[in-house]
Design an enzyme around this catalytic site. Structure first.
Site: not given
Lengths: 567, 567
Positions: A37, A103, A139
Site C-alpha cells: 500500500e 480503497k 489493507c
C-alpha cells in the site's frame, strides 16, 4: 510479492526500488508482481498529502513506472487523483495503466488518520490477468467480513490480492494470520497479502507477506523485518473444486451485486519452471521485539541521514539494552557510549557501563558531571536558600547529562538515542530535557519487565554475557541521590507494569483494575501519575511502537484534563 | 445562550456551571437555554472518549442536570451512547430528557479528529418548544449548505440552534459570520449560534455567540474571549412573513424529506418583560490576537493547577511580549522574570529586560550563566579539541538557561512559559531543550512580524511605553555569540514571514512561492529549513493556535520525510 522498504516522501528512491523489483520479477517470468500500500509515497505520508504538488509528483513517478513495466502485470500502491484524492492501487501491464482500485474502508483509529486525507472508493472491480480472476483490495478492506473481497469472490475471483501497510505491534502477526486465513476459507479464495517493511518515525512495518490457499492454509511467507521478494506458483484451479463442495457461496451469491470485470492481459508464460513457495519461519516473542527495535532504530537513523548514534550509559539495564540494539542496527563503529558519573554513581554502575561497552566493542567517552553540577548549585544557592534538596537537584543532574549528549550530537552530528522505558514514561519517572533529551527513544514502548526479558534474550542469543550479569541483579536506580532505588518512589515493576497495561493499553477503569486484585490506593496513585504526566510525554522524542497502544499517535490524551473517574 | 468555559474531563465542575446557568436563565423566565457543543465533557475530550467509564460518568452527570431543569428547556452538549457513541445535544424540559439530536457531520480535518471517536447521526428532528419549531444542529452541521438545517427549515423550523465548539484562528470570526448570515437568509430562519469559550491546550475558543434573523442580519452577539449569558427575545412571527416573499423555499420543499416533530413543552411565559438583545463589539485584529493569547495562557496555567509562571527575559521583543501577556493573564504578582546574562549579553539588553520588569511590576531573579558555561567548556575541552566554535556552544548556553528555568519550576512549582515565535519555530532557529524548554509556548504561532504588531498594540493600549522603545528598534539577536544578529543566518523577517506563510499555512509549492517574486535560492533554503526541523517542533511544548495552520494538531508532517518538490 515485493516486500520493500520505501522512504516517506522520497519518490525518486521509491520509484527506482519499484522498477528494480519489477525487473527482477520479469526475469523469473512471473505473471504478477504486487507492491505494498502507498509504496510509491511511503506510509504514512501524513500532511504531505495536503500538498497538491506532492500528489502530482507521485502521479508523475507512477508514469515512469508504467513506462518500465512490460511483460508482467504490476500492482502498485499510489495516490490517485480526480477532483479528490484516493488511497489506490494501479494495475499496470504492457506500459499501460489498465485500471485503478480505490480503497473502500479507510482506517481512522489507533495510529491511522486516513479520513483526514482520502475520499473512499465506491465499488470494487475484478481484473482478469492471464485468465485468472483477481480481486484487488487495500489493507483495511480485508478486515471487514462483508467487504470488497467477499463481493469479489462471489463474482468469481480466484485470487484476492491485499496490498498493505500494516504496522507491527505485539500479537499483530497472529491476528493477521487468523483473519486472513478465515477470509480465505470463508470466501474460498486465494489471498495474497503483501506488507510493507521498514521503520517510519514511531512505526515499524514487519513485512512477513503471506499467501493463503482457498482452505485458509498458509502456503507462503516472506521474511519478517527484512525486504524480500516472495514468489509462488498458485494452483488457482483448486478454487473451483473447493467451491463445488461449499454451499455457503451459492446462497450468498443470490444477493450479491455484479461487479465489473477488466481485462488486463492474456499472455500466459508456459515455458516457466515451477517455483516452490517459501515459508519463512515465525519469530518467537523476544526475537520479534528485538528485531522490531533494531529495524526501527536503523531506519530512523539512516532515513534521517545519521551514520552514528550516541547513548548515555549508566550501567543500568535500559541503557545497556539500547546500546545492544544500536550496535545491531548500525554496527559497533557507529555507536558511542558516554559515561557521565556523578557523586551518586556507584562504582559498580561505572564498571558495568564500561564492561558493556567493552563487550560490544564500542567507543566510550567519560565526562563526569560533578564539577558542572556543583557550579549550578553554587549559582542557585541564594535563590534556593532555606529549601530542601528534592527532585529539583535530581533533575538538574539529568539535564546536565542531556546538555552534554546534545553538545556531542551538535558537534559531531551524532543522533542521541534516549533510554527511557514505558513504565517510566507512564508515571513520569523521568526528567524532561534530561534523560528524555534526544532524537529517538528506542525502548519507550517496552515496560520495564519486558526490558529485562529482551535483555535476557540478548545474552542467550549471543551465548555469552554481553550485558553483565550484575546489571540484571541490582535494584533499578536513577542514582540521582544517595542510595536511591526506583522502589522508593514506585511499586515493584512486577506490580506496576500490569496496572499500567490495564490502564493505558486496555482503558480499564479504576474499579476494573482493583477487581484484578491490586491495592486500591496504589491503583489510584498510579492512575494519577499517568494522567498528570501527559505534558512530559507530549514533549518526548518519537520511539518504536511495540505494544498495541503506544504513547504518541496511538493514545491522544489532552494535557489539560481534570477527569477523575468516580470510584 | 450560555457561553461558558468548561474544563475538559471535569464533569463535576462543568455540571455545576451548567446548572448554575440554568438557574440564572429560569430566573429571567427564558423559554430556552442553549449550551455549547460537548459542554459537559469539555472540548475536545480526545481519547478520554475511548474510556467506557468516562462515557458513563458523563451520562450520570447529564442525569443530575436533568433533575435540576424545571421551568425551562435546556439544550446541553454531551456524549450519547447506545452500542456506540455520538456527539449529541440533550433536549431537556421539566426534569425529563425530551429528545436527543446526534451530530450528522463529523469534522476530521485540521485540528479535528471526530471520525476517530463518534458514529454520525442519521436524521434530524424538529422540537416544538412553546409553539416555536426549533431545529437543533451541532457545529460542523451548519457548514454544509445542504445539511440538516436546510431540511429542518423546509420542515417548518423557525429557529435553528447551532451548538458549537469552534476554536479561534485569525479571520475565523469573519468566516463564521458570513456563513451563518448566508444560511439564515437562504433558509429564512433564525439562527442562534452558541460557542464555547476558554483555552484547552493548543486551542482557544473565542465565544462570541451570535443570533441572526431570517434576513441574515446579526441581531445579538455575546462577549468575545469571556464567559457570557446572551439573552434575546426573538420575534419568530417574522419568519413566516419572510417566507411568503421567498419563492426558493417552495420549490425546494417539493423534494424535501419529512422529518419527525417532537413536542418538548407548551408553557409560554406571558408575564415576561421584553429583553433587548445585546450586540457586543467586535475586536480589531491586534486586540483579538492579544486577548486570545491572554485567555489561552490563563486557562492553560489555571486549568493545570499553576498559580505562577516564570519567564526568561532577554530584553528582546519576544520575551517582552510574553511577559506582558502573562501579567495580563495572571496578575503581576504571579509572574517571575529571570534574567540570565552571558558574556554575549549586551548591556542594553540587560537594561531593557530590567526596565520591562519594572514597567510591569514583576519580580526578577538574575542568574548569570557565564560560570556554568565556562565549566561546561572546560569539561568538554578534550573531547572538542581541534573543533571550531559553532552552534554547539550556542546551544549549550541556551540549554543552561533551560536547566535554570526548569530548576526554578521544579523548586517553586512555577510554570515555565517559553518565548519562541512561529518564524523561529518554522526554520529551527531555536534550541531544543534550551529556549524551547517549558510547559507552554505562548507565541509559538505568531510570526515575528506579528509579534512586533502585537507588542506595538500593547504600548498603544497602555498609552505608555511598557515595552521599552529600544526593544523595537534593535536588530533581533539570540546573543549566543559575539555580535550575532538573526539576519546573519536568516533573511529579514519581512521577507521570511510571507515565504513561511505561503509554505506552511497555504501549502504553496516552491514554484508558486517563487512566482510571488521571492528569490529562488532563498525559497529553496527556507523550505529545506522548515522541513528538516520537524523533529524539533515534535518536541515543542504546546502553544496557542492563532493562525489557520498552527504547528501541532493542525499540521502533521512526518519527521522522517525525504520529499523534495521537483523544481
Amino acid at each position: 510479492m515485493a516486500q520493500i522498504n520505501p522512504v516517506v516522501g522520497d519518490l525518486e528512491h521509491n520509484t527506482k526500488k519499484i522498477i528494480s523489483a519489477i525487473r527482477e520479477a520479469e526475469k523469473i517470468k512471473a505473471d504478477l508482481i504486487c507492491f505494498p500500500e502507498l509504496v510509491l509515497t511511503g506510509y504514512p505520508p501524513e500532511d504531505l498529502l495536503l500538498k497538491p504538488q506532492f500528489i502530482e509528483d507521485n502521479l508523475e513517478a507512477l508514469q515512469r513506472i508504467i513506462k518500465k513495466t512490460k511483460d508482467i502485470t504490476a500492482i502498485v500502491g499510489f495516490v490517485d487523483m480526480d477532483d479528490d484524492i484516493y488511497n489506490a492501487a494501479a494495475i499496470i501491464y504492457n506500459q499501460e495503466l489498465k485500471g485503478v482500485y480505490r480503497k473502500i474502508f479507510l482506517p481512522n483509529y489507533g495510529v491511522f488518520d486516513e479520513d483526514r486525507y482520502f475520499q473512499a472508493g465506491k465499488e470494487p472491480s475484478l481484473f482478469v490477468i492471464n485468465d485468472a480472476k483477481v480481486g484487488i483490495t487495500i489493507c483495511e478492506d480485508i478486515w471487514y467480513a462483508n467487504g470488497p473481497a467477499l463481493l469479489q469472490s462471489l463474482n468469481g475471483a480466484e485470487l484476492v490480492v491485499n496490498i498493505s501497510a500494516s504496522p507491527y505491534h505485539l500479537r499483530k502477526r497472529k491476528l493477521r494470520k487468523r483473519v486472513l486465513s478465515t477470509r480465505a476459507s470463508d470466501y474460498r479464495v486465494f489471498i495474497a497479502y503483501v506488507n510493507l517493511v521498514g521503520g517510519q518515525d514511531e512505526l515499524v512495518f514487519d513485512g512477513g507477506s503471506m499467501i493463503f490457499n482457498a482452505e485458509g492454509e498458509l502456503i507462503a511467507q516472506a521474511k519478517i523485518f527484512e525486504e524480500d521478494l516472495l514468489v509462488a506458483d498458485l494452483n488457482l484451479g483448486s478454487v473451483f473444486r473447493k467451491r463445488l463442495h461449499d454451499p455457503r457461496r451459492r446462497k450468498e451469491k443470490l444477493k450479491a451485486k455484479e461487479i465489473e470485470k477488466i481485462l488486463v492481459c492474456n499472455n500466459k508464460k508456459t515455458n516457466r519452471e515451477k517455483i516452490e513457495a517459501r515459508l519463512e519461519r515465525d519469530l518467537k516473542l523476544e526475537e520479534e521485539i528485538f528485531r522490531a527495535l533494531v529495524l526501527g532504530t536503523r531506519d530512523y537513523a539512516k532515513k534521517n541521514g545519521f551514520e552514528k548514534v550516541v547513548i548515555g550509559l549508566s550501567g543500568g539495564i535500559d541503557s545497556s539494552l539500547v546500546a545492544v540494539i544500536a550496535v545491531e542496527a548500525l554496527g559497533k563503529d557507529n555507536v558511542v557510549g558516554v559515561i557521565m558519573p556523578s557523586r551518586f554513581t556507584s562504582p559498580s554502575s561505572l564498571e558495568d557501563a564500561k564492561t558493556l561497552a567493552k563487550n560490544l566493542g564500542i567507543k566510550t567517552i567519560t565526562l563526569p558531571i560533578t564539577g558542572i553540577f556543583d557550579k549550578y548549585l553554587e549559582e542557585l544557592e541564594d535563590v534556593f536558600k532555606g529549601k530542601k534538596w528534592d527532585s529539583t537537584e535530581e533533575n538538574i543532574q539529568a539535564r546536565i547529562r542531556g546538555n552534554i549528549l546534545m553538545a556531542l550530537s551538535n558537534k559531531f552530528g551524532w543522533l542521541v538515542l534516549t533510554t527511557g522505558n514505558k513504565s517510566e514514561m507512564s508515571v513520569g519517572y523521568t526528567t524532561l530535557y534530561g534523560d528524555m533529551a534526544g532524537g529517538f527513544a528506542v525502548i519507550k514502548d517496552l515496560f520495564k519487565t519486558m526490558v529485562y526479558r529482551i535483555a535476557k534474550y540478548v545474552n542467550e542469543r549471543a551465548e555469552k554475557e554481553i550485558i553483565p550479569k550484575r546489571v540484571f541483579e541490582k535494584s533499578p536506580s536513577a542514582e540521582l541521590r544517595a542510595n536511591q532505588k526506583d522502589e522508593d518512589d514506585l511499586p515493584p515493576y512486577s506490580i506496576l507494569d500490569p496496572i499500567l497495561q490495564s490502564y493505558i493499553e486496555e482503558d480499564k477503569s479504576f474499579r476494573e483494575i482493583v477487581a484484578k486484585g491490586f491495592d486500591e490506593e496504589l491503583v489510584k496513585k498510579v492512575i494519577k501519575m499517568v494522567d498528570k504526566n501527559e505534558y512530559k510525554r507530549r514533549q518526548a522524542p518519537p520511539g518504536i511502537r511495540i505494544t498495541p497502544r503506544a504513547f504518541g499517535k496511538d493514545r491522544r490524551l489532552p494535557i489539560t484534563n481534570r477527569y477523575v473517574p468516580r470510584d
